[in-house]
Write a protein that holds these residues in place. Structure first.
Motif, PDB file in Angstrom:
ATOM      1  N   UNK A 108      44.918  29.300  47.383  1.00 41.89           N
ATOM      2  CA  UNK A 108      45.363  29.644  46.035  1.00 41.89           C
ATOM      3  C   UNK A 108      44.420  29.105  44.961  1.00 41.89           C
ATOM      4  N   UNK A 109      43.492  28.261  45.327  1.00 42.92           N
ATOM      5  CA  UNK A 109      42.641  27.626  44.314  1.00 42.92           C
ATOM      6  C   UNK A 109      41.870  28.638  43.461  1.00 42.92           C
ATOM      7  N   UNK A 110      41.197  29.614  44.066  1.00 38.07           N
ATOM      8  CA  UNK A 110      40.459  30.556  43.200  1.00 38.07           C
ATOM      9  C   UNK A 110      41.352  31.232  42.171  1.00 38.07           C
ATOM     10  N   UNK A 111      42.541  31.667  42.595  1.00 37.34           N
ATOM     11  CA  UNK A 111      43.442  32.327  41.652  1.00 37.34           C
ATOM     12  C   UNK A 111      43.886  31.369  40.552  1.00 37.34           C
ATOM     13  N   UNK A 112      44.226  30.131  40.930  1.00 36.71           N
ATOM     14  CA  UNK A 112      44.672  29.162  39.932  1.00 36.71           C
ATOM     15  C   UNK A 112      43.555  28.848  38.935  1.00 36.71           C
TER      16      UNK A 112
END
Length: 783
Positions: A108-112
């Motif tokens: 989820x890091x890229x989206x966050x």
């Protein structure tokens, strides 16, 4: 993230910081969480686990909340930074983003991070910035979030922010100082490139603004993630929180507007809160106070001295940081102290319970003989109630002859010597019956050596004969164990050390009194001889298997003082007559001499005795390794086969001693020309081989050969005479001259003979490498 930063003529805009996150799991199970979180799982799921479950169950609402939170915090900060305060506002959105990254799985890091950057960019656009200016600083702010989350998740320190001032300070360093520094460097560099100011002036403002936002918000966010709902209600609904919050804000309002050195006064209510409240409440007050100060600055309630415009934020926020950080560290220290006190209280209660419930007649007394405590069995045997016993003299329960002997002889001797044993006394029960006992006692002393308490154990005299027999057997076993040449350690059924014989004490460096009751694996620190890896506790394995475990032939033992000794070790379980497991016995011998001899023999087997260089056997092994690596990675390596020119003439003219010395000096010069990764070997006689494990171009091997030739050709002083020497070198390059060790050695040898035929003191490539270079395979002789 991005936001507007102050230029030299625009002091009322502030930079943003960022921090990042981490994750390690996708399934929410108590066993997958760290021990600190698992302990709270039994009382309620921590918010981090709940947030993780929510994110996995409903990712879109969660991501929307993260986006809206970032947008709101960025909007608020930018709104206040444009107010009439004329100084940069602290920046909170990156700390908010860091907290999200810390509990989210890495997928989820890229989206966050994208949502975080988009929210900050939109906040800047909403405040009048152009699209390019608004999004110019998003990478710097996102980098802050990523650096913070990566550092905190890699170390795991963010889970321990309440574990003491050292852990709290580490979190502030990893999650605040370092990311703010990264963001300041990147952001100020962008500003400088766009001509919006000097990065040396902008960088400190960005750094302090970002750091203040992290110090204000990140501790609270991390404390919330590590708390359960019930804990938060208990911590944040405390009646002391509201008065202290009002006191903090009121102190800030009065001190910053009316008093000199105002930041000194800001610390006082926070210190009171650190002493009275939990860490999460103190973190909430820190956030409240920093926002209150920011609002006062933004709306010109704080009179500012005539500072240089571009340093206003730095000179204001550094004292503010100095006021906010110590209470956080103090609160973490207080939390750590509270936990230690709780552990001590539980241990004290447990020990009292164990003492009173132990199946033995026990009593504790003051030095004057007044009873402090007795066990339940003591009360049961003598038929007294505890309140009737505590405070009375111990001799009140003795019969008259025993009382006289105790008061006149045994008690003074006990206080003087510190211990007594096997004294026969007669005790009286409530109804006057006499109970014969054996009395044994020991004195507890303070640091000054004064007796403060006596502890006594009483046994029925009918057991005396058995006790004497057991004592004789114990003494015989002790003498036997202390007489053997091997080290012996015995443990109880849980693996805790009960006995060390003198040989074990000498080898480990640990006296028995310091390690008795300690797990075997905590004292016997053992590692693998070859790999150096720490080895598991063999006693624990033995007790689990109830059998002798298979152990390495030799292990390396680290003693108390850090020295290491190779040992042979054996562990066996101890089974009583009824088949019960009562412990384990470990024996080991110091094999340092045998191990050193084995190492020496292994070195001699793989190295040349005259020059100390690796021999043909070790060369073969390293050549095989080079082949495997080259086949896997597709790089080149080279083999240089070297023969000393006219060496036989030196032996014939000057003797073998001078020839040997020449070989030693030649070996030293060859070694001096090589890289640390290269290998120089002596095959025998005057033949040497150099292995270059990785080269970029074929001609790199030629360069190495030229370097060797230049170094070797310099004169040698041997036996008062000056000698000259030179090499003929043949070069084979993988894969052009062969794809196995035999082919490479053969082709390098053939190229060496061509060098000799060409006049010596030169090198030649084998045909394959020469053709691949597109040039002749001749090497120039050095001047």
């Amino acid at each position: 993230m991005s936001r507007v930063l102050p230029s030299p003529g625009d002091p009322d805009q502030a930079p943003a910081t960022g921090q990042g996150g981490r994750l390690h799991r996708g399934v929410l199970e108590p066993g997958a969480l760290p021990p600190q979180v698992q302990s709270r799982f039994q009382r309620g799921v921590v918010l981090e686990a709940r947030a993780l479950a929510w994110l996995a169950r409903a990712p879109l609402p969660a991501l929307l909340l993260q986006f809206l939170g970032t947008l709101g915090l960025a909007w608020l900060a930018l709104e206040l930074s444009r107010a009439p305060g004329h100084i940069a506002m602290m920046w909170f959105p990156n700390a908010w983003g860091t907290c999200w990254l810390l509990f989210a799985p890495r997928r989820y890091w890229p989206a966050l991070l994208v949502l975080q950057g988009a929210a900050i960019g939109l906040a800047n656009v909403g405040h009048g910035d152009g699209w390019l200016a608004a999004f110019a600083f998003v990478p710097a702010n996102v980098a802050e979030s990523w650096v913070a989350a990566w550092g905190l998740s890699a170390s795991g320190a963010y889970r321990h922010i309440e574990a003491g001032p050292r852990r709290c300070g580490l979190v502030l360093l990893q999650g605040g100082v370092l990311p703010a520094l990264v963001g300041a460097v990147l952001g100020s560099a962008v500003l400088s490139l766009r001509g919006q100011g000097d990065w040396l002036a902008i960088g400190p403002t960005w750094f302090t603004s970002s750091l203040l936002g992290s110090v204000s918000l990140l501790p609270l966010g991390l404390a919330l993630l590590a708390s359960t709902g019930s804990e938060l209600r208990r911590r944040l609904l405390s009646w002391e929180l509201l008065p202290l919050a009002l006191l903090s804000v009121g102190t800030a309002l009065v001190a910053l507007t009316q008093l000199p050195f105002p930041f000194v006064y800001l610390v006082l209510p926070l210190v009171l809160a650190a002493l009275a409240l939990d860490f999460v409440a103190v973190a909430a007050l820190v956030l409240l106070l920093s926002m209150a100060v920011g609002v006062m600055v933004a709306f010109a309630l704080l009179p500012l001295p005539a500072w240089t415009a571009q340093w206003q934020a730095v000179q204001l926020y550094l004292p503010l940081l100095a006021a906010l950080v110590p209470p956080l560290l103090l609160s973490a220290a207080v939390a750590e102290s509270r936990r230690h006190n709780e552990v001590l209280d539980r241990s004290r209660n447990r020990l009292r319970s164990l003492y009173e419930g132990t199946p033995a007649m026990m009593m504790s007394c003051e030095p004057d003989g007044r009873v402090l405590g007795v066990s339940e069995l003591w009360l049961e045997r003598l038929d007294w109630r505890r309140e009737e016993v505590i405070g009375r003299r111990a001799t009140d329960f003795f019969d008259e002859p025993s009382r006289q002997r105790a008061m006149q002889v045994h008690w003074p001797a006990l206080l003087a010597s510190g211990a007594c044993r096997d004294i026969e006394y007669g005790l009286l029960t409530r109804d006057g019956r006499r109970l014969d006992v054996l009395f044994a006692a020991t004195c507890e002393r303070d640091d000054d050596g004064q007796v403060v308490r006596l502890h006594a154990v009483l046994e029925d005299v009918t057991r005396k004969r058995l006790a004497e027999q057991l004592a004789r057997e114990h003494e015989r076993s002790r003498v036997t164990l202390e007489s053997v040449a091997d080290a012996v350690i015995t443990t109880d059924a849980s693996g805790r050390i009960e006995y060390l014989n003198p040989v074990a004490t000498v080898m480990t460096g640990w006296p028995p009194e310091l390690v008795r009751g300690t797990l075997y694996g905590e004292v016997m620190l053992r590692r693998d001889v070859d790999s150096g890896a720490e080895l598991p506790d063999p006693v624990a394995l033995c007790l689990h298997l109830r059998d002798r475990p298979a152990l390495p032939h030799t292990v390396m033992l680290r003693d108390r003082h850090g020295g290491e000794h190779p040992i042979h070790e054996s562990v066996a379980p101890m089974i009583d007559a009824a088949g019960g497991l009562i412990g384990a016995v470990a024996t080991f011998q110091d094999v340092s001499q045998a191990h050193a001899l084995a190492v020496q023999l292994a070195h001699q087997a793989q190295h040349d005795g005259l020059t100390g260089l690796p021999n043909r056997l070790l060369l073969r092994d390293r050549l095989q390794q080079c082949l495997q690596m080259a086949r896997r990675n597709g790089h080149l390596f080279a083999l240089l086969f070297m023969d000393l020119d006219h060496f036989k003439q030196v032996n014939d003219r000057l003797g073998h001693a001078c020839g040997d010395e020449l070989l030693r000096q030649v070996a030293q010069r060859i070694t001096s020309t090589l890289r640390a990764s290269d290998t120089a070997c002596r095959l025998g006689g005057d033949e040497f081989v150099v292995l270059l494990p990785q080269i970029d171009r074929i001609d790199d091997a030629g360069g190495a050969a030229r370097h060797v030739l230049r170094e070797v050709v310099r004169p040698y002083e041997i036996g008062g005479q000056w000698l000259s020497a030179s090499f003929s070198i043949g070069v084979a390059v993988y894969p052009h001259d062969g794809d196995d060790d035999e082919a490479l050695m053969r082709h390098a040898d053939a190229a060496m003979y061509r060098a000799k035929q060409g006049g010596r003191n030169q090198y030649r490539f084998h045909g394959g490498a020469s053709a691949a270079m597109g040039a002749v395979d001749e090497g120039e002789a050095p001047a």
